[in-house]
Scaffold this motif. Structure first.
Motif, PDB file in Angstrom:
ATOM      1  N   LYS A 136       6.250   7.312  -5.458  1.00  0.00           N
ATOM      2  CA  LYS A 136       5.399   6.669  -4.027  1.00  0.00           C
ATOM      3  C   LYS A 136       4.604   6.901  -2.957  1.00  0.00           C
ATOM      4  O   LYS A 136       5.505   7.283  -2.131  1.00  0.00           O
ATOM      5  CB  LYS A 136       5.246   5.176  -4.515  1.00  0.00           C
ATOM      6  N   GLU A 193      -0.042   3.143  -1.684  1.00  0.00           N
ATOM      7  CA  GLU A 193      -0.298   2.185  -2.684  1.00  0.00           C
ATOM      8  C   GLU A 193      -1.691   2.700  -3.598  1.00  0.00           C
ATOM      9  O   GLU A 193      -2.469   3.057  -3.408  1.00  0.00           O
ATOM     10  CB  GLU A 193      -1.308   0.637  -2.116  1.00  0.00           C
ATOM     11  N   ASN A 194      -1.097   2.601  -4.645  1.00  0.00           N
ATOM     12  CA  ASN A 194      -1.829   3.320  -5.508  1.00  0.00           C
ATOM     13  C   ASN A 194      -1.567   4.854  -5.926  1.00  0.00           C
ATOM     14  O   ASN A 194      -3.317   5.283  -6.581  1.00  0.00           O
ATOM     15  CB  ASN A 194      -3.473   2.419  -6.190  1.00  0.00           C
TER      16      ASN A 194
END
Length: 158
Positions: A85, A88-89
């Motif tokens: 990751k 975020e997203n």
């Protein structure tokens, strides 16, 4: 000859030729049917993202130089070998065509759905040459310095 006679002769010759062709077509109707069925329509439309499996030999991508590896392709049902990751997203993905393959493709995607290792994903995008998996990619250590093909993503189908 005056104009009326010329027009009459011309129309007579046109009518004669039309009637002869209609007689010939009624005598040999099968030849016209065969010729009509032999014509094939060839679709000239190419898919926007052709399947990479049809374009390149994925068993040995190292045979291609980086200049060759610049094309639009679809990575259909590739396995997610590892991911990290970034924000975020936004994720860095390491993909392989088969679960047991050691040919890797690395990319960054924006996706809202949860990712799982060894699940399949389809990516449409642009090959961007050869690279190596680096520490900054935040992937497992076993993938560090492995050869990979960089992919710029246009669309993700998960």
């Amino acid at each position: 000859m005056n104009r009326k006679q010329i027009a009459l002769l011309t129309s007579f010759s046109v009518l004669t030729s039309i009637s002869l062709t209609s007689i010939n077509s009624s005598i040999h109707p099968r030849t016209h049917l065969i010729k009509a069925t032999n014509k094939k329509k060839v679709s000239k439309k190419q898919p926007a993202y052709p399947d990479i499996m049809k374009k390149l030999d994925l068993t040995s991508m190292q045979q291609y130089d980086s200049n060759t590896l610049f094309m639009k392709v679809a990575l259909k049902d590739f396995y997610i070998k590892d991911f990290s990751k970034l924000s975020e997203n936004k994720y860095r993905l390491l993909l392989a065509p088969l679960d047991t393959s050691d040919q890797y493709f690395i990319t960054t995607v924006s996706i809202t759905q949860p990712l799982k290792k060894n699940h399949r994903i389809t990516i449409q995008g642009f090959l961007n040459g050869k690279t190596k998996v680096k520490v900054k990619d935040n992937l497992q250590d076993k993938y560090l310095n492995k050869n990979a093909i960089s992919v710029l993503v246009d669309q993700v189908i998960y």
